[in-house]
Write a protein that holds these residues in place. Structure first.
Motif, PDB file in Angstrom:
ATOM      1  N   GLU A 151     -56.943  28.912   6.581  1.00  0.00           N
ATOM      2  CA  GLU A 151     -55.958  29.893   6.135  1.00  0.00           C
ATOM      3  C   GLU A 151     -54.842  30.014   7.166  1.00  0.00           C
ATOM      4  O   GLU A 151     -55.091  30.037   8.383  1.00  0.00           O
ATOM      5  CB  GLU A 151     -56.620  31.252   5.916  1.00  0.00           C
ATOM      6  N   VAL A 152     -53.606  30.097   6.687  1.00  0.00           N
ATOM      7  CA  VAL A 152     -52.425  30.224   7.545  1.00  0.00           C
ATOM      8  C   VAL A 152     -51.932  31.659   7.487  1.00  0.00           C
ATOM      9  O   VAL A 152     -51.710  32.201   6.396  1.00  0.00           O
ATOM     10  CB  VAL A 152     -51.300  29.274   7.094  1.00  0.00           C
ATOM     11  N   HIS A 153     -51.768  32.273   8.641  1.00  0.00           N
ATOM     12  CA  HIS A 153     -51.258  33.648   8.667  1.00  0.00           C
ATOM     13  C   HIS A 153     -49.736  33.630   8.554  1.00  0.00           C
ATOM     14  O   HIS A 153     -49.052  32.956   9.322  1.00  0.00           O
ATOM     15  CB  HIS A 153     -51.642  34.352   9.966  1.00  0.00           C
ATOM     16  N   LEU A 154     -49.217  34.358   7.589  1.00  0.00           N
ATOM     17  CA  LEU A 154     -47.776  34.527   7.425  1.00  0.00           C
ATOM     18  C   LEU A 154     -47.418  35.989   7.592  1.00  0.00           C
ATOM     19  O   LEU A 154     -48.174  36.880   7.194  1.00  0.00           O
ATOM     20  CB  LEU A 154     -47.317  34.063   6.037  1.00  0.00           C
ATOM     21  N   THR A 155     -46.252  36.241   8.184  1.00  0.00           N
ATOM     22  CA  THR A 155     -45.747  37.609   8.245  1.00  0.00           C
ATOM     23  C   THR A 155     -45.315  38.034   6.843  1.00  0.00           C
ATOM     24  O   THR A 155     -45.100  37.183   5.962  1.00  0.00           O
ATOM     25  CB  THR A 155     -44.542  37.706   9.195  1.00  0.00           C
ATOM     26  N   PRO A 156     -45.153  39.322   6.593  1.00  0.00           N
ATOM     27  CA  PRO A 156     -44.694  39.762   5.271  1.00  0.00           C
ATOM     28  C   PRO A 156     -43.373  39.127   4.854  1.00  0.00           C
ATOM     29  O   PRO A 156     -43.192  38.785   3.674  1.00  0.00           O
ATOM     30  CB  PRO A 156     -44.568  41.277   5.430  1.00  0.00           C
ATOM     31  N   THR A 157     -42.457  38.943   5.791  1.00  0.00           N
ATOM     32  CA  THR A 157     -41.166  38.335   5.452  1.00  0.00           C
ATOM     33  C   THR A 157     -41.334  36.861   5.127  1.00  0.00           C
ATOM     34  O   THR A 157     -40.744  36.351   4.168  1.00  0.00           O
ATOM     35  CB  THR A 157     -40.164  38.507   6.606  1.00  0.00           C
ATOM     36  N   GLU A 158     -42.151  36.153   5.909  1.00  0.00           N
ATOM     37  CA  GLU A 158     -42.417  34.739   5.612  1.00  0.00           C
ATOM     38  C   GLU A 158     -43.055  34.597   4.241  1.00  0.00           C
ATOM     39  O   GLU A 158     -42.681  33.708   3.474  1.00  0.00           O
ATOM     40  CB  GLU A 158     -43.324  34.143   6.695  1.00  0.00           C
ATOM     41  N   TRP A 159     -44.014  35.465   3.940  1.00  0.00           N
ATOM     42  CA  TRP A 159     -44.648  35.395   2.623  1.00  0.00           C
ATOM     43  C   TRP A 159     -43.632  35.678   1.520  1.00  0.00           C
ATOM     44  O   TRP A 159     -43.637  35.007   0.488  1.00  0.00           O
ATOM     45  CB  TRP A 159     -45.813  36.381   2.509  1.00  0.00           C
ATOM     46  N   GLY A 160     -42.757  36.647   1.717  1.00  0.00           N
ATOM     47  CA  GLY A 160     -41.753  36.963   0.708  1.00  0.00           C
ATOM     48  C   GLY A 160     -40.873  35.771   0.386  1.00  0.00           C
ATOM     49  O   GLY A 160     -40.593  35.487  -0.791  1.00  0.00           O
ATOM     50  N   MET A 161     -40.433  35.045   1.417  1.00  0.00           N
ATOM     51  CA  MET A 161     -39.622  33.842   1.188  1.00  0.00           C
ATOM     52  C   MET A 161     -40.415  32.774   0.459  1.00  0.00           C
ATOM     53  O   MET A 161     -39.956  32.187  -0.518  1.00  0.00           O
ATOM     54  CB  MET A 161     -39.111  33.284   2.521  1.00  0.00           C
ATOM     55  N   LEU A 162     -41.633  32.519   0.953  1.00  0.00           N
ATOM     56  CA  LEU A 162     -42.448  31.455   0.362  1.00  0.00           C
ATOM     57  C   LEU A 162     -42.796  31.776  -1.082  1.00  0.00           C
ATOM     58  O   LEU A 162     -42.732  30.904  -1.960  1.00  0.00           O
ATOM     59  CB  LEU A 162     -43.717  31.251   1.186  1.00  0.00           C
ATOM     60  N   GLU A 163     -43.157  33.013  -1.359  1.00  0.00           N
ATOM     61  CA  GLU A 163     -43.527  33.389  -2.724  1.00  0.00           C
ATOM     62  C   GLU A 163     -42.370  33.156  -3.688  1.00  0.00           C
ATOM     63  O   GLU A 163     -42.565  32.629  -4.796  1.00  0.00           O
ATOM     64  CB  GLU A 163     -43.950  34.853  -2.778  1.00  0.00           C
ATOM     65  N   LEU A 164     -41.150  33.530  -3.275  1.00  0.00           N
ATOM     66  CA  LEU A 164     -39.993  33.341  -4.154  1.00  0.00           C
ATOM     67  C   LEU A 164     -39.748  31.860  -4.408  1.00  0.00           C
ATOM     68  O   LEU A 164     -39.444  31.448  -5.539  1.00  0.00           O
ATOM     69  CB  LEU A 164     -38.758  33.989  -3.520  1.00  0.00           C
ATOM     70  N   LEU A 165     -39.912  31.029  -3.374  1.00  0.00           N
ATOM     71  CA  LEU A 165     -39.732  29.585  -3.553  1.00  0.00           C
ATOM     72  C   LEU A 165     -40.831  29.001  -4.439  1.00  0.00           C
ATOM     73  O   LEU A 165     -40.561  28.144  -5.290  1.00  0.00           O
ATOM     74  CB  LEU A 165     -39.724  28.891  -2.186  1.00  0.00           C
ATOM     75  N   VAL A 166     -42.060  29.468  -4.252  1.00  0.00           N
ATOM     76  CA  VAL A 166     -43.177  28.958  -5.055  1.00  0.00           C
ATOM     77  C   VAL A 166     -43.002  29.331  -6.522  1.00  0.00           C
ATOM     78  O   VAL A 166     -43.227  28.514  -7.424  1.00  0.00           O
ATOM     79  CB  VAL A 166     -44.517  29.483  -4.513  1.00  0.00           C
ATOM     80  N   ARG A 167     -42.599  30.561  -6.783  1.00  0.00           N
ATOM     81  CA  ARG A 167     -42.426  31.002  -8.173  1.00  0.00           C
ATOM     82  C   ARG A 167     -41.264  30.276  -8.858  1.00  0.00           C
ATOM     83  O   ARG A 167     -41.202  30.242 -10.090  1.00  0.00           O
ATOM     84  CB  ARG A 167     -42.215  32.514  -8.223  1.00  0.00           C
ATOM     85  N   ASN A 168     -40.378  29.695  -8.069  1.00  0.00           N
ATOM     86  CA  ASN A 168     -39.250  28.929  -8.621  1.00  0.00           C
ATOM     87  C   ASN A 168     -39.340  27.465  -8.216  1.00  0.00           C
ATOM     88  O   ASN A 168     -38.317  26.781  -8.093  1.00  0.00           O
ATOM     89  CB  ASN A 168     -37.924  29.516  -8.132  1.00  0.00           C
ATOM     90  N   ARG A 169     -40.571  26.971  -8.028  1.00  0.00           N
ATOM     91  CA  ARG A 169     -40.754  25.631  -7.484  1.00  0.00           C
ATOM     92  C   ARG A 169     -40.025  24.573  -8.310  1.00  0.00           C
ATOM     93  O   ARG A 169     -40.035  24.595  -9.533  1.00  0.00           O
ATOM     94  CB  ARG A 169     -42.235  25.286  -7.370  1.00  0.00           C
ATOM     95  N   GLY A 170     -39.361  23.678  -7.567  1.00  0.00           N
ATOM     96  CA  GLY A 170     -38.563  22.641  -8.187  1.00  0.00           C
ATOM     97  C   GLY A 170     -37.134  23.061  -8.467  1.00  0.00           C
ATOM     98  O   GLY A 170     -36.281  22.213  -8.740  1.00  0.00           O
ATOM     99  N   ARG A 171     -36.844  24.353  -8.378  1.00  0.00           N
ATOM    100  CA  ARG A 171     -35.517  24.858  -8.701  1.00  0.00           C
ATOM    101  C   ARG A 171     -34.848  25.417  -7.454  1.00  0.00           C
ATOM    102  O   ARG A 171     -35.508  25.912  -6.538  1.00  0.00           O
ATOM    103  CB  ARG A 171     -35.594  25.963  -9.763  1.00  0.00           C
ATOM    104  N   LEU A 172     -33.532  25.357  -7.418  1.00  0.00           N
ATOM    105  CA  LEU A 172     -32.771  25.916  -6.311  1.00  0.00           C
ATOM    106  C   LEU A 172     -32.882  27.440  -6.321  1.00  0.00           C
ATOM    107  O   LEU A 172     -32.694  28.080  -7.355  1.00  0.00           O
ATOM    108  CB  LEU A 172     -31.295  25.516  -6.435  1.00  0.00           C
ATOM    109  N   VAL A 173     -33.214  27.998  -5.166  1.00  0.00           N
ATOM    110  CA  VAL A 173     -33.132  29.450  -4.966  1.00  0.00           C
ATOM    111  C   VAL A 173     -31.978  29.683  -4.005  1.00  0.00           C
ATOM    112  O   VAL A 173     -32.001  29.198  -2.867  1.00  0.00           O
ATOM    113  CB  VAL A 173     -34.443  30.024  -4.392  1.00  0.00           C
ATOM    114  N   THR A 174     -30.956  30.387  -4.439  1.00  0.00           N
ATOM    115  CA  THR A 174     -29.744  30.526  -3.635  1.00  0.00           C
ATOM    116  C   THR A 174     -29.980  31.437  -2.432  1.00  0.00           C
ATOM    117  O   THR A 174     -30.900  32.267  -2.409  1.00  0.00           O
ATOM    118  CB  THR A 174     -28.580  31.098  -4.458  1.00  0.00           C
TER     119      THR A 174
END
Length: 226
Positions: A151-174
């Protein structure tokens, strides 16, 4: 059969698009101004919209914003405006791709096919909470990340960025969307935050952070999870 809504006030371009799309098996609806486009989209529920930005009445950026209030239908902008500011504004409003006039019909058709493929993949993935990139896996349900079984520990901000990218995977997130969703709308100009946190995510998740395979930068626009 896939329905494409063509929105362009140039009668000749709209006619050419109708002919070429119909010849390739698409159904085609046409609108010549922004208000007509919104009515047609609400009534016909197209699978994809090809949209000019310079329209009588309601402009193209406003049309994109209005559509994004209720639909995730792919939007491919087809515009004579080539300045970066306009391109970013269209993408920030919710466009999926941007093609400049004059354009090659074969390229536009390829962009349309690609946008439809991404839309189909996104629809299939919408209910899949576990995402495996091959280098790391993300469980959106329990908000956890693993790499090489640990398991990789992420800060809340890191998780917020990653989650948004994952939910839009394959698509540009501006950049604008990331800053607004993770930090808040008052941080719209703080693009350096993104560079800092994307670098931290790469250090934690990428096999070679200097040559990222998954957390991809789209220069001047945003980021994409590949």
């Amino acid at each position: 059969m896939t329905l494409v809504l063509v929105v362009d006030d140039d009668i000749q371009i709209a006619r050419a698009l109708r002919i070429n799309l119909s010849a390739r098996g698409y159904r085609v609806a046409v609108a010549h101004d922004g208000a007509e486009a919104l009515r047609a989209a609400a009534k016909a529920r197209p699978d994809l919209v090809v949209l000019d930005l310079r329209l009588p009445g309601t402009d193209g950026i406003s049309v994109i914003s209005s559509l994004r209030a209720w639909t995730v239908t792919p939007i491919v902008v087809l515009s004579g405006r080539t300045d970066e500011t306009t391109k970013i504004a269209a993408l920030d409003a919710g466009a999926d791709d941007y093609v400049t006039k004059p354009f090659g019909m074969d390229e536009l058709l390829a962009r349309i096919r690609a946008a439809l493929r991404r839309s189909a993949v996104a629809a299939r993935q919408a209910d899949e909470p576990l995402v495996d990139t091959g280098s790391f896996s993300v469980d959106l349900g329990v908000k956890k990340v693993w790499r090489q079984g640990a398991e990789v520990h992420l800060t809340p901000t890191e998780w917020g960025m990653l989650e948004l990218l994952v939910r839009n995977r394959g698509r540009l997130v501006t950049q604008k969307q990331l800053l607004a969703d993770v930090w808040g709308p008052q941080y719209a100009g703080r693009s350096h935050y993104l560079r800092i946190y994307i670098a931290q995510l790469r250090q934690k998740l990428e096999p070679d952070p200097a040559r990222p395979r998954h957390l991809i930068t789209e220069p001047g626009m945003g980021y994409r999870l590949a």
